[in-house]
Design a protein around this motif. Structure first.
Motif, PDB file in Angstrom:
ATOM      1  N   UNK A 249      27.576 -12.168  -0.750  1.00 58.88           N
ATOM      2  CA  UNK A 249      26.686 -12.789   0.239  1.00 58.88           C
ATOM      3  C   UNK A 249      25.662 -11.772   0.734  1.00 58.88           C
ATOM      4  N   UNK A 250      24.579 -12.313   1.309  1.00 59.47           N
ATOM      5  CA  UNK A 250      23.624 -11.534   2.095  1.00 59.47           C
ATOM      6  C   UNK A 250      23.562 -12.187   3.462  1.00 59.47           C
ATOM      7  N   UNK A 251      23.551 -11.386   4.532  1.00 57.08           N
ATOM      8  CA  UNK A 251      23.419 -11.955   5.876  1.00 57.08           C
ATOM      9  C   UNK A 251      22.734 -10.938   6.772  1.00 57.08           C
ATOM     10  N   UNK A 252      22.423 -11.350   7.993  1.00 53.17           N
ATOM     11  CA  UNK A 252      21.880 -10.412   8.964  1.00 53.17           C
ATOM     12  C   UNK A 252      22.687 -10.465  10.240  1.00 53.17           C
ATOM     13  N   UNK A 253      22.517  -9.441  11.069  1.00 63.24           N
ATOM     14  CA  UNK A 253      23.173  -9.367  12.366  1.00 63.24           C
ATOM     15  C   UNK A 253      22.170  -8.978  13.420  1.00 63.24           C
ATOM     16  N   UNK A 254      22.630  -8.356  14.487  1.00 60.45           N
ATOM     17  CA  UNK A 254      21.747  -8.053  15.599  1.00 60.45           C
ATOM     18  C   UNK A 254      20.672  -7.037  15.245  1.00 60.45           C
ATOM     19  N   UNK A 255      20.987  -6.125  14.321  1.00 61.72           N
ATOM     20  CA  UNK A 255      20.040  -5.039  14.052  1.00 61.72           C
ATOM     21  C   UNK A 255      20.030  -4.615  12.597  1.00 61.72           C
ATOM     22  N   UNK A 256      20.556  -5.447  11.713  1.00 61.72           N
ATOM     23  CA  UNK A 256      20.712  -4.988  10.330  1.00 61.72           C
ATOM     24  C   UNK A 256      20.805  -6.157   9.364  1.00 61.72           C
ATOM     25  N   UNK A 257      20.571  -5.847   8.095  1.00 62.08           N
ATOM     26  CA  UNK A 257      20.891  -6.733   6.982  1.00 62.08           C
ATOM     27  C   UNK A 257      22.178  -6.236   6.340  1.00 62.08           C
TER      28      UNK A 257
ATOM     29  N   UNK B  47      16.294  -1.661  12.722  1.00 61.80           N
ATOM     30  CA  UNK B  47      15.602  -1.389  13.974  1.00 61.80           C
ATOM     31  C   UNK B  47      14.793  -0.099  13.911  1.00 61.80           C
ATOM     32  N   UNK B  48      14.694   0.481  12.738  1.00 65.36           N
ATOM     33  CA  UNK B  48      13.865   1.665  12.534  1.00 65.36           C
ATOM     34  C   UNK B  48      13.242   1.567  11.151  1.00 65.36           C
ATOM     35  N   UNK B  49      12.365   2.485  10.849  1.00 63.43           N
ATOM     36  CA  UNK B  49      11.692   2.466   9.554  1.00 63.43           C
ATOM     37  C   UNK B  49      12.707   2.535   8.421  1.00 63.43           C
ATOM     38  N   UNK B  50      12.504   1.718   7.395  1.00 64.35           N
ATOM     39  CA  UNK B  50      13.393   1.738   6.237  1.00 64.35           C
ATOM     40  C   UNK B  50      12.628   1.267   5.015  1.00 64.35           C
ATOM     41  N   UNK B  51      13.227   1.464   3.854  1.00 67.48           N
ATOM     42  CA  UNK B  51      12.556   1.138   2.593  1.00 67.48           C
ATOM     43  C   UNK B  51      13.043  -0.164   1.984  1.00 67.48           C
ATOM     44  N   UNK B  52      13.871  -0.923   2.729  1.00 71.91           N
ATOM     45  CA  UNK B  52      14.377  -2.180   2.196  1.00 71.91           C
ATOM     46  C   UNK B  52      15.505  -2.002   1.202  1.00 71.91           C
ATOM     47  N   UNK B  53      16.166  -0.843   1.219  1.00 73.41           N
ATOM     48  CA  UNK B  53      17.279  -0.592   0.297  1.00 73.41           C
ATOM     49  C   UNK B  53      18.582  -0.448   1.072  1.00 73.41           C
ATOM     50  N   UNK B  54      19.636  -1.053   0.541  1.00 68.78           N
ATOM     51  CA  UNK B  54      20.949  -0.988   1.165  1.00 68.78           C
ATOM     52  C   UNK B  54      21.594   0.366   0.862  1.00 68.78           C
ATOM     53  N   UNK B  55      22.335   0.879   1.851  1.00 72.58           N
ATOM     54  CA  UNK B  55      22.957   2.184   1.722  1.00 72.58           C
ATOM     55  C   UNK B  55      24.273   2.137   0.969  1.00 72.58           C
ATOM     56  N   UNK B  56      24.978   3.236   1.024  1.00 72.25           N
ATOM     57  CA  UNK B  56      26.273   3.331   0.349  1.00 72.25           C
ATOM     58  C   UNK B  56      27.257   2.388   1.025  1.00 72.25           C
TER      59      UNK B  56
ATOM     60  N   UNK C  73       0.835  -1.189   0.000  1.00 63.48           N
ATOM     61  CA  UNK C  73       0.000   0.000   0.000  1.00 63.48           C
ATOM     62  C   UNK C  73       0.870   1.237   0.000  1.00 63.48           C
ATOM     63  N   UNK C  74       0.825   1.991   1.090  1.00 64.93           N
ATOM     64  CA  UNK C  74       1.645   3.199   1.203  1.00 64.93           C
ATOM     65  C   UNK C  74       2.713   3.068   2.292  1.00 64.93           C
ATOM     66  N   UNK C  75       2.857   1.861   2.865  1.00 61.87           N
ATOM     67  CA  UNK C  75       3.802   1.660   3.964  1.00 61.87           C
ATOM     68  C   UNK C  75       4.776   0.537   3.647  1.00 61.87           C
ATOM     69  N   UNK C  76       5.967   0.619   4.239  1.00 58.96           N
ATOM     70  CA  UNK C  76       6.959  -0.444   4.122  1.00 58.96           C
ATOM     71  C   UNK C  76       6.790  -1.364   5.326  1.00 58.96           C
ATOM     72  N   UNK C  77       6.327  -2.590   5.077  1.00 61.39           N
ATOM     73  CA  UNK C  77       5.998  -3.519   6.141  1.00 61.39           C
ATOM     74  C   UNK C  77       6.886  -4.762   6.097  1.00 61.39           C
TER      75      UNK C  77
END
Length: 504
Positions: free
Chosen positions: A237-245, A259-268, A191-195
């Motif tokens: 690779x892709x992996x996760x940790x305590x608070x991040x992908x 651990x906060x709102x995000x759009x599912x996109x990896x940063x720089x 819809x209009x939210x990242x869930x």
């Protein structure tokens, strides 16, 4: 005397307001009983119906009821869930069309004579044909696709669906398949939210995609996975940790703070130091899920940890008891994998003397990493290993590949033993310890050593059980398909991002 006069006056006022007719009736509290509705149901979207005809009774004689059924989503974030009315009859015969996730079914029965209402709820776990089974990432003619092996009653496959990624998305991924990773809390636009969305990452050496596991429909392709797509497509690779992908592409680390709102996109890409020096992270890493992961820079032979909200990798220091330094140890990392939540196992090769190979047990710590150093003799089978796997939580052993042979090594006493020999016309493509122990899904629990091989233009994945650390001579079952298998993962409605350890 005055006191008693006041009491008499008050009593007179009350008697003038309430006429005592001498007819005392004490109304019993109404109880509506509903039976025939189970606590939970598993339903396949677009296949199964919710068919229930409950029995409704009241302790009040002559009760007349009106009914309704509703459904609402359980994973709504930041908003009050909306209940959708399905029918207004006592019995329901409703085809489930909702997407795969958790829902709550609501039944209401109201006695129209008294106005009293009884509400009963039941958990509806909506799945699809894509939400349970073995997924195989495979390569055919330089392209990556997914095969799905359905498991209706146990972990042993009953049927197969080929090329489900391209069937749904109308394309294949470029390159050779090598990694599958599942996460239940990756953010996708709804819809209009990242869930939070139950998602599967499919990774090749030239491309990557993340798909919704309920539909296999692509959420993001490689370029859309990043705020700024890297110029070079070389996923590691892709992996996760305590608070991040985390995503390593071309040796560089990108992250999403989860651990906060995000759009599912990896940063720089994160910097290795304040001077933004060059680095190239190995595909081998250690992550226990509730700690920041540890990576190894192949250029400087140095360990780093990484925080999801940081723009720079974190330095790792060595303990005084460590036999190898965490920084600049002049080693090439041949393998590193997860053994327990507090220990990794690695195999190093010296950069100067390439005949020197070392087996190390690693106790991860950003402030005091401990690395042991057990020099391997050229006569030991592990010295010539090309692939490795560790037992997650089981025996203190590792398995490894030497040409067509599968060997075991006891990590406590160095004992090595031949476990299995593949036919001469097969080439081993990977080896994994696969373990699934979910109490809510007992019928599907398993503990296998998976050995994947390529024979001609087809793959075999033999699933072995083991006894006291040794493979049983005949596999429990074998998965076969077209192409070359790069990875395999079991998906079910109970699988989460922490079900399997992050390891290769």
């Amino acid at each position: 005397m005055k006191k008693y006069l006041y009491i008499i006056l008050i009593a007179g006022v009350l008697s003038s307001c309430f006429k005592d007719k001498g007819n005392y009736v004490y109304t019993e509290h109404e109880e509506i009983t509903v039976t025939g509705i189970e606590a939970s149901y598993d339903k396949i979207s677009l296949v199964d119906k919710i068919t229930i005809d409950p029995v409704v009774t009241s302790n009040k004689p002559g009760a007349e009821f009106k009914y309704w059924w509703g459904l609402y989503e359980t994973s709504v974030q930041g908003a009050v869930p909306k209940v959708d009315t399905l029918v207004r009859t006592k019995a329901i015969d409703y085809l489930v069309v909702q997407p795969a996730k958790g829902w709550v079914l609501v039944f209401g029965a109201k006695n129209i004579k008294t106005g009293y209402t009884k509400i009963v709820t039941s958990n509806i776990n909506v799945i699809t044909q894509f939400t349970r089974g073995w997924y195989v990432a495979k390569t055919e003619a330089g392209k990556t696709d997914l095969d799905l092996y359905l498991t209706p009653t146990s972990a042993i496959p009953g049927s197969k669906m080929e090329n489900v990624f391209s069937m749904v998305n109308g394309k294949k991924l470029n390159g050779k398949a090598h990694t599958l990773r599942f996460y239940q809390d990756y953010k996708a636009l709804t819809g209009t939210s990242f869930l939070n969305t139950r998602s599967l990452f499919v990774v090749s050496d030239q491309d990557a995609s993340v798909v919704n596991i309920g539909t296999i429909k692509e959420i993001r392709d490689f370029n859309a996975l990043f705020y700024n797509a890297p110029a070079v497509k070389k996923p590691d690779i892709v992996c996760n940790g305590s608070a991040a992908f985390y995503f390593i592409n071309n040796g560089k680390l990108h992250s999403i703070y989860n651990m906060s709102a995000n759009s599912g996109q990896f940063g720089i890409q994160q910097m290795v130091n304040e001077y933004n020096g060059d680095y190239r992270l190995s595909k081998f890493f250690y992550s226990a899920g509730f700690y920041d992961p540890y990576f190894f820079d192949e250029l400087s032979s140095t360990f780093y940890s990484a925080g999801g909200a940081s723009l720079q990798l974190n330095n790792v220091n060595s303990s005084a008891t460590s036999k190898l330094p965490a920084k600049n140890n002049n080693k090439k990392l041949l393998y590193m994998g997860y053994k327990t939540s507090s220990r990794a196992v690695a195999v190093f090769q010296d950069k100067t003397n390439q005949n020197l190979k070392i087996l190390s047990l690693i106790t991860p710590s950003a402030s005091a990493m401990v690395i042991t150093a057990d020099t391997l003799a050229a006569s030991e089978k592990l010295y010539n290993a090309t692939m490795h796997t560790l037992f997650n939580g089981d025996e203190d052993m590792m398995y490894f590949v030497v040409e067509q042979e599968i060997w075991s090594r006891n990590l406590s006493n160095r004992f090595e033993q031949l476990q299995y020999t593949l036919p001469a016309d097969e080439t081993i493509s990977f080896i994994r310890h696969l373990k699934y122990t979910v109490s809510a899904d007992l019928a599907f629990n398993y503990n296998y050593v998976a050995i994947a091989s390529k024979k001609g233009d087809s793959y075999n994945i033999r699933m072995f059980t083991k006894t006291s650390g040794n493979l049983n001579p005949i596999p429990a079952f074998t998965i076969t398909g077209k192409g070359e298998a790069g990875d395999v993962i079991y998906i079910s409605p109970s699988v989460s991002g922490t079900t399997y350890p992050n390891t290769l």
